[in-house]
Design an enzyme around this catalytic site. Structure first.
Site, PDB file in Angstrom:
ATOM      1  N   ASP A 113       7.675 -62.996  94.161  1.00 37.45           N
ATOM      2  CA  ASP A 113       7.823 -61.600  93.724  1.00 37.45           C
ATOM      3  C   ASP A 113       8.079 -61.462  92.231  1.00 37.45           C
ATOM      4  O   ASP A 113       8.500 -60.403  91.764  1.00 37.45           O
ATOM      5  CB  ASP A 113       8.944 -60.926  94.508  1.00 37.45           C
ATOM      6  CG  ASP A 113      10.301 -61.598  94.285  1.00 37.45           C
ATOM      7  OD1 ASP A 113      10.365 -62.590  93.523  1.00 37.45           O
ATOM      8  OD2 ASP A 113      11.301 -61.133  94.871  1.00 37.45           O
ATOM      9  N   CYS A 116      10.731 -65.701  91.345  1.00 39.59           N
ATOM     10  CA  CYS A 116      10.794 -66.971  92.079  1.00 39.59           C
ATOM     11  C   CYS A 116      11.472 -68.086  91.289  1.00 39.59           C
ATOM     12  O   CYS A 116      12.238 -68.869  91.846  1.00 39.59           O
ATOM     13  CB  CYS A 116       9.405 -67.395  92.537  1.00 39.59           C
ATOM     14  SG  CYS A 116       8.175 -67.515  91.214  1.00 39.59           S
ATOM     15  N   HIS A 290       3.844 -69.513  90.441  1.00 41.40           N
ATOM     16  CA  HIS A 290       4.917 -69.561  91.440  1.00 41.40           C
ATOM     17  C   HIS A 290       5.722 -70.860  91.348  1.00 41.40           C
ATOM     18  O   HIS A 290       5.197 -71.926  91.018  1.00 41.40           O
ATOM     19  CB  HIS A 290       4.326 -69.431  92.839  1.00 41.40           C
ATOM     20  CG  HIS A 290       5.370 -69.364  93.910  1.00 41.40           C
ATOM     21  ND1 HIS A 290       6.242 -68.315  94.021  1.00 41.40           N
ATOM     22  CD2 HIS A 290       5.692 -70.243  94.893  1.00 41.40           C
ATOM     23  CE1 HIS A 290       7.054 -68.536  95.045  1.00 41.40           C
ATOM     24  NE2 HIS A 290       6.736 -69.697  95.585  1.00 41.40           N
TER      25      HIS A 290
END
Length: 297
Positions: A113, A116, A290
């Site tokens: 989101d 992370c 991510h």
């Protein structure tokens, strides 16, 4: 408003089809088929009168809500073999995961989101601290002095104090009842976890601005360090890049090793230590856009 306009447009189209069916019975089947197709579609047809930016924002919000509903902020401990299975049909990634397995045994996934890296850092660091009480004490002492420094730099007292007090409450709680289960509960409680993330963002911003002369060389777009912090550091859900990591690890004096799982040449997974003069106590796995938490074998 977008949904209302779309429904009005669809209702108008249905009425037109009905009139045509009444006037031209020979086209009844065709019109009915078109009507059914229109009912089955999942998105409205393009309408130049509808603000397309609003449509995009609504779609992004929907995706974000689906991620929140399906994904924990910090997941349970998984075997690294789960990554191997995930990339079983991708020869590049699967071969690189295999090279990680002798060094790392487990992974914890974080919610994708934009927060992370910070959630992964908080979880891994607090988990380390409950097993190394001297580090927990050092971190608590650092936090105690950080609030006044933020005040001196002009951060708003009322909100900054709230974020700071929440972090102090969490650390004090872990001093008395520290456990992995407690860290899991803290990091997956939306209110608490978000407060911790925000405070780390303020610490990153403060460090960048205190060392603006150095960091200004790495900021693109003609922005000042302060502008960069207001746009890319302090807001929630903004992804962390190299500068964020350098600033946070330098400010806290905590070593982090990031393993880069990407499509770079060779089968080796490259790594980078932040800061370079610190032994890493936290290991994170980076995949484009991510971060997840890694555990040494």
């Amino acid at each position: 408003m977008v949904n209302k306009l779309a429904m009005e447009e669809k209702n108008q189209e249905k009425s037109q089809n009905k009139e045509k069916n009444q006037e031209n019975s020979e086209n009844k089947d065709l019109n009915q088929e078109n009507k059914d197709n229109n009912q089955d579609t999942t998105s409205p047809e393009y309408d130049p009168n509808v603000n397309q930016d609003e449509l995009i924002m609504a779609q992004e919000k929907q995706i974000a809500e689906e991620i929140k509903a399906k994904t924990a902020m910090v997941g349970t401990l998984e075997s690294l073999s789960s990554l191997e299975k995930e990339y079983s049909h991708d020869p590049v990634y699967s071969s690189k995961v295999v090279t990680l397995m002798p060094k790392f045994s487990n992974v914890r996934r974080t919610r994708p989101d934009g927060n992370c890296f910070l959630r992964g850092f908080i979880f891994a660091y607090l988990e380390y601290c409950i097993h190394h009480r001297e580090e927990l004490s050092r971190f608590k002492k650092y936090l105690e002095g950080s609030k006044e420094e933020l005040f001196e730099m002009g951060f708003p007292k009322f909100t900054t104090e709230d974020f700071h007090d929440m972090f102090m409450e969490v650390v004090s709680d872990l001093e008395g009842s520290g456990s992995v289960e407690r860290v899991e509960a803290v990091c997956n409680d939306a209110g608490t976890s978000d407060y911790l993330v925000v405070y780390l963002r303020l610490l990153i911003s403060a460090h960048l601005q205190k060392n603006a002369e150095f960091f200004s060389c790495f900021i693109e777009g003609g922005r000042t360090v302060e502008e960069f912090c207001k746009q890319e550091v302090e807001p929630m859900y903004r992804e962390c890049d190299h500068l964020h990591i350098v600033a946070l690890t330098s400010a806290l004096g905590v070593g982090v090793r990031v393993m880069y799982l990407d499509r770079g040449e060779g089968a080796t997974v490259l790594s980078h230590d932040f800061p370079e003069d610190k032994d890493p106590i936290i290991h994170l796995l980076y995949r484009p856009g991510h971060y997840d938490i890694l555990y040494k074998a």
